[in-house]
Write a protein that holds these residues in place. Structure first.
Motif, PDB file in Angstrom:
ATOM      1  N   VAL A  12       4.194  -0.435  -9.563  1.00 27.12           N
ATOM      2  CA  VAL A  12       4.713  -0.848 -10.864  1.00 27.12           C
ATOM      3  C   VAL A  12       3.999  -2.099 -11.364  1.00 27.12           C
ATOM      4  CG1 VAL A  12       6.747  -1.739 -12.067  1.00 27.12           C
ATOM      5  CG2 VAL A  12       6.967   0.218 -10.519  1.00 27.12           C
ATOM      6  N   MET A  13       3.847  -3.096 -10.495  1.00 24.11           N
ATOM      7  CA  MET A  13       3.191  -4.334 -10.927  1.00 24.11           C
ATOM      8  C   MET A  13       1.709  -4.106 -11.187  1.00 24.11           C
ATOM      9  SD  MET A  13       5.467  -6.590 -11.345  1.00 24.11           S
ATOM     10  CE  MET A  13       4.345  -7.947 -11.679  1.00 24.11           C
ATOM     11  N   GLY A  14       1.015  -3.495 -10.235  1.00 18.21           N
ATOM     12  CA  GLY A  14      -0.430  -3.306 -10.379  1.00 18.21           C
ATOM     13  C   GLY A  14      -0.801  -2.504 -11.609  1.00 18.21           C
ATOM     14  N   SER A  15      -0.079  -1.409 -11.842  1.00 21.28           N
ATOM     15  CA  SER A  15      -0.415  -0.555 -12.981  1.00 21.28           C
ATOM     16  C   SER A  15      -0.164  -1.266 -14.304  1.00 21.28           C
ATOM     17  CB  SER A  15       0.375   0.759 -12.918  1.00 21.28           C
ATOM     18  OG  SER A  15       1.765   0.529 -12.910  1.00 21.28           O
ATOM     19  N   ASN A  16       0.909  -2.047 -14.383  1.00 23.47           N
ATOM     20  CA  ASN A  16       1.203  -2.732 -15.641  1.00 23.47           C
ATOM     21  C   ASN A  16       0.329  -3.964 -15.856  1.00 23.47           C
ATOM     22  OD1 ASN A  16       3.069  -0.866 -16.507  1.00 23.47           O
ATOM     23  ND2 ASN A  16       4.806  -1.925 -15.589  1.00 23.47           N
ATOM     24  N   ILE A  17      -0.133  -4.581 -14.771  1.00 19.66           N
ATOM     25  CA  ILE A  17      -1.125  -5.647 -14.914  1.00 19.66           C
ATOM     26  C   ILE A  17      -2.417  -5.040 -15.468  1.00 19.66           C
ATOM     27  CG2 ILE A  17      -2.590  -7.282 -13.669  1.00 19.66           C
ATOM     28  CD1 ILE A  17      -0.208  -7.707 -11.736  1.00 19.66           C
ATOM     29  N   ALA A  89      -2.494  -6.586  -5.745  1.00 19.74           N
ATOM     30  CA  ALA A  89      -1.082  -6.328  -6.039  1.00 19.74           C
ATOM     31  C   ALA A  89      -0.532  -5.317  -5.039  1.00 19.74           C
ATOM     32  CB  ALA A  89      -0.913  -5.815  -7.467  1.00 19.74           C
ATOM     33  N   ILE A  90      -0.875  -5.521  -3.771  1.00 22.60           N
ATOM     34  CA  ILE A  90      -0.425  -4.620  -2.708  1.00 22.60           C
ATOM     35  C   ILE A  90       0.908  -5.118  -2.157  1.00 22.60           C
ATOM     36  CG2 ILE A  90      -2.817  -4.008  -2.191  1.00 22.60           C
ATOM     37  CD1 ILE A  90      -2.644  -5.722   0.340  1.00 22.60           C
ATOM     38  N   PRO A  91       1.558  -4.352  -1.264  1.00 22.16           N
ATOM     39  CA  PRO A  91       2.872  -4.776  -0.736  1.00 22.16           C
ATOM     40  C   PRO A  91       2.851  -6.171  -0.120  1.00 22.16           C
ATOM     41  CG  PRO A  91       2.481  -2.481  -0.197  1.00 22.16           C
ATOM     42  CD  PRO A  91       1.200  -2.994  -0.803  1.00 22.16           C
ATOM     43  N   GLU A  92       4.017  -6.822  -0.159  1.00 22.01           N
ATOM     44  CA  GLU A  92       4.141  -8.203   0.299  1.00 22.01           C
ATOM     45  C   GLU A  92       4.251  -8.288   1.827  1.00 22.01           C
ATOM     46  OE1 GLU A  92       4.708 -11.372  -2.409  1.00 22.01           O
ATOM     47  OE2 GLU A  92       3.016 -10.028  -2.127  1.00 22.01           O
ATOM     48  N   LYS A  93       3.189  -7.899   2.485  1.00 23.46           N
ATOM     49  CA  LYS A  93       3.071  -8.026   3.941  1.00 23.46           C
ATOM     50  C   LYS A  93       1.785  -8.793   4.223  1.00 23.46           C
ATOM     51  CE  LYS A  93       5.624  -3.764   4.889  1.00 23.46           C
ATOM     52  NZ  LYS A  93       5.605  -2.434   5.546  1.00 23.46           N
ATOM     53  N   MET A 136     -10.401 -18.538  -5.158  1.00 23.20           N
ATOM     54  CA  MET A 136      -9.138 -17.829  -4.953  1.00 23.20           C
ATOM     55  C   MET A 136      -8.043 -18.502  -5.775  1.00 23.20           C
ATOM     56  SD  MET A 136      -7.502 -15.410  -3.373  1.00 23.20           S
ATOM     57  CE  MET A 136      -5.767 -14.965  -3.236  1.00 23.20           C
ATOM     58  N   ILE A 137      -7.145 -17.689  -6.312  1.00 25.53           N
ATOM     59  CA  ILE A 137      -6.070 -18.199  -7.161  1.00 25.53           C
ATOM     60  C   ILE A 137      -4.906 -17.214  -7.105  1.00 25.53           C
ATOM     61  CG2 ILE A 137      -6.727 -17.048  -9.344  1.00 25.53           C
ATOM     62  CD1 ILE A 137      -6.435 -19.909 -10.635  1.00 25.53           C
ATOM     63  N   ILE A 138      -3.724 -17.677  -7.398  1.00 25.86           N
ATOM     64  CA  ILE A 138      -2.576 -16.780  -7.563  1.00 25.86           C
ATOM     65  C   ILE A 138      -2.310 -16.629  -9.054  1.00 25.86           C
ATOM     66  CG2 ILE A 138      -0.065 -16.572  -7.312  1.00 25.86           C
ATOM     67  CD1 ILE A 138      -0.353 -17.839  -4.530  1.00 25.86           C
ATOM     68  N   THR A 139      -2.174 -15.383  -9.489  1.00 24.41           N
ATOM     69  CA  THR A 139      -1.725 -15.090 -10.854  1.00 24.41           C
ATOM     70  C   THR A 139      -0.455 -14.251 -10.720  1.00 24.41           C
ATOM     71  OG1 THR A 139      -3.208 -13.162 -10.910  1.00 24.41           O
ATOM     72  CG2 THR A 139      -4.000 -15.196 -11.937  1.00 24.41           C
ATOM     73  N   HIS A 140       0.677 -14.894 -10.827  1.00 19.89           N
ATOM     74  CA  HIS A 140       1.956 -14.219 -10.602  1.00 19.89           C
ATOM     75  C   HIS A 140       2.529 -13.723 -11.922  1.00 19.89           C
ATOM     76  CE1 HIS A 140       6.455 -14.433  -9.483  1.00 19.89           C
ATOM     77  NE2 HIS A 140       5.974 -13.243  -9.181  1.00 19.89           N
ATOM     78  N   ALA A 145       5.075  -6.236 -16.349  1.00 19.68           N
ATOM     79  CA  ALA A 145       3.935  -7.140 -16.523  1.00 19.68           C
ATOM     80  C   ALA A 145       3.181  -6.947 -17.830  1.00 19.68           C
ATOM     81  CB  ALA A 145       2.976  -6.983 -15.343  1.00 19.68           C
ATOM     82  N   HIS A 146       3.271  -5.764 -18.437  1.00 21.89           N
ATOM     83  CA  HIS A 146       2.553  -5.535 -19.689  1.00 21.89           C
ATOM     84  C   HIS A 146       3.323  -6.066 -20.899  1.00 21.89           C
ATOM     85  CE1 HIS A 146       5.384  -2.255 -19.352  1.00 21.89           C
ATOM     86  NE2 HIS A 146       5.100  -1.810 -20.554  1.00 21.89           N
TER      87      HIS A 146
END
Length: 309
Positions: A12-17, A89-93, A136-140, A145-146
């Motif tokens: 959901v996040m990756g596709s809408n980003i 934007a992969i799973p939070e592991k 490297m950076i975080i873009t949260h 997201a769209h």
């Protein structure tokens, strides 16, 4: 100059980003480990574009252009090779993220900027097993997201100033509102504020102070109605800091002070009642109602965004 963007992870996040960049003219590759994930992501993006079309945010030509801007690949080397900017934007592991970053080091260009959409891990933790912290950076981004404007940006202590400036500029070019954190802090800004509110909401639910629906309405028809345009710090100024001093002194000691997940949530998770994904959480759902509610939410958020502009 960033022109080619790769999104790794098609949920959901990756596709809408990916959609956020594609509708603004950027060439995007969406990568995932299975073709079926990409097929599902494409269907999700088509549906979201149709809502944007219905709401007058896009016309038919711009929808087709956005779709043409997106390509798909299950091959990481193909997706990463020519990318100027990669968003993970992969799973939070953390082990999955470490493994991905180690692979990217051998695949991407030496000047490719890499970002994570994590909402969980500090950037120093992400970079424990990789050597490109200077780019490297975080873009949260925030779901959906769209539509949601906010993007929290977190830099590593080694991240080059020009990298930060380029990403902030890029995020603004796609119509988002970036905020740059001045220090590394767990949960960043928005999720810390959101968690504090939700902790108290679930405490009130457990104590039987009101129904779940009335607790939700207390926010959507009250503070949340104002928060769309006035943040909590400005609200304190408007209400009078002397007034808010009294509010804190009278109420703060009564607030929930727990440091773990609310008991209500833990009980439901044990019963596999996870919310919309299982058809039952605090509220009951069926597959049809979930889709309708998500679409209704998106349409309302689009209208709100239009007003805020």
């Amino acid at each position: 100059m960033i022109e080619r963007i790769t999104i790794i992870g098609s949920g959901v996040m990756g596709s809408n980003i990916a959609l956020s960049f594609a509708v603004n003219g950027y060439s995007v590759i969406v990568n995932d480990i299975k073709e079926e994930f990409l097929v599902k992501a494409k269907g999700r993006m088509i549906e979201n574009l149709s809502i944007l079309l219905d709401e007058g945010e896009l016309n038919e030509e711009s929808v087709q252009t956005a779709l043409a801007n997106i390509s798909y690949s299950v091959h990481l080397d193909e997706a990463a090779r020519e990318a100027d900017f990669i968003i993970e934007a992969i799973p939070e592991k953390i082990e999955l993220k470490w493994g991905l970053f180690q692979k990217l080091e051998a695949l991407m260009k030496p000047d490719t900027i890499v970002a994570s959409n994590t909402s969980t891990f500090p950037i120093s933790r992400l970079m424990e097993k990789a050597s490109f912290a200077d780019r490297m950076i975080i873009t949260h981004f925030f779901n959906p997201a769209h539509i949601v404007p906010l993007v929290e940006i977190v830099r590593h202590r080694e991240t080059k100033v020009e990298v930060v400036e380029e990403i902030v500029s890029l995020i603004r070019r796609i119509g988002k509102e970036p905020i740059l954190l001045k220090k590394e802090i767990s949960g960043f800004i928005a999720n810390r504020l959101q968690t504090a509110l939700m902790r108290e909401a679930f405490y009130l639910l457990k104590e039987g102070a009101a129904t779940a629906r009335d607790i939700d309405t207390a926010i959507t028809a009250g503070p949340g109605f104002r928060w769309a345009f006035t943040g909590p710090i400005e609200i304190a100024d408007f209400g009078g800091l002397d007034t808010w001093q009294s509010v804190f002194e009278n109420v703060a000691r009564e607030l929930d002070q727990s440091t773990g997940a609310p008991e209500v949530i833990r009980d439901l998770v044990r019963e596999n009642k996870l919310g919309t994904k299982t058809g039952q959480g605090i509220y009951p759902y069926d597959e049809c109602s979930v889709s309708e509610k998500l679409n209704e939410r998106d349409r309302l958020l689009i209208k709100l965004r239009r007003v805020k502009k």
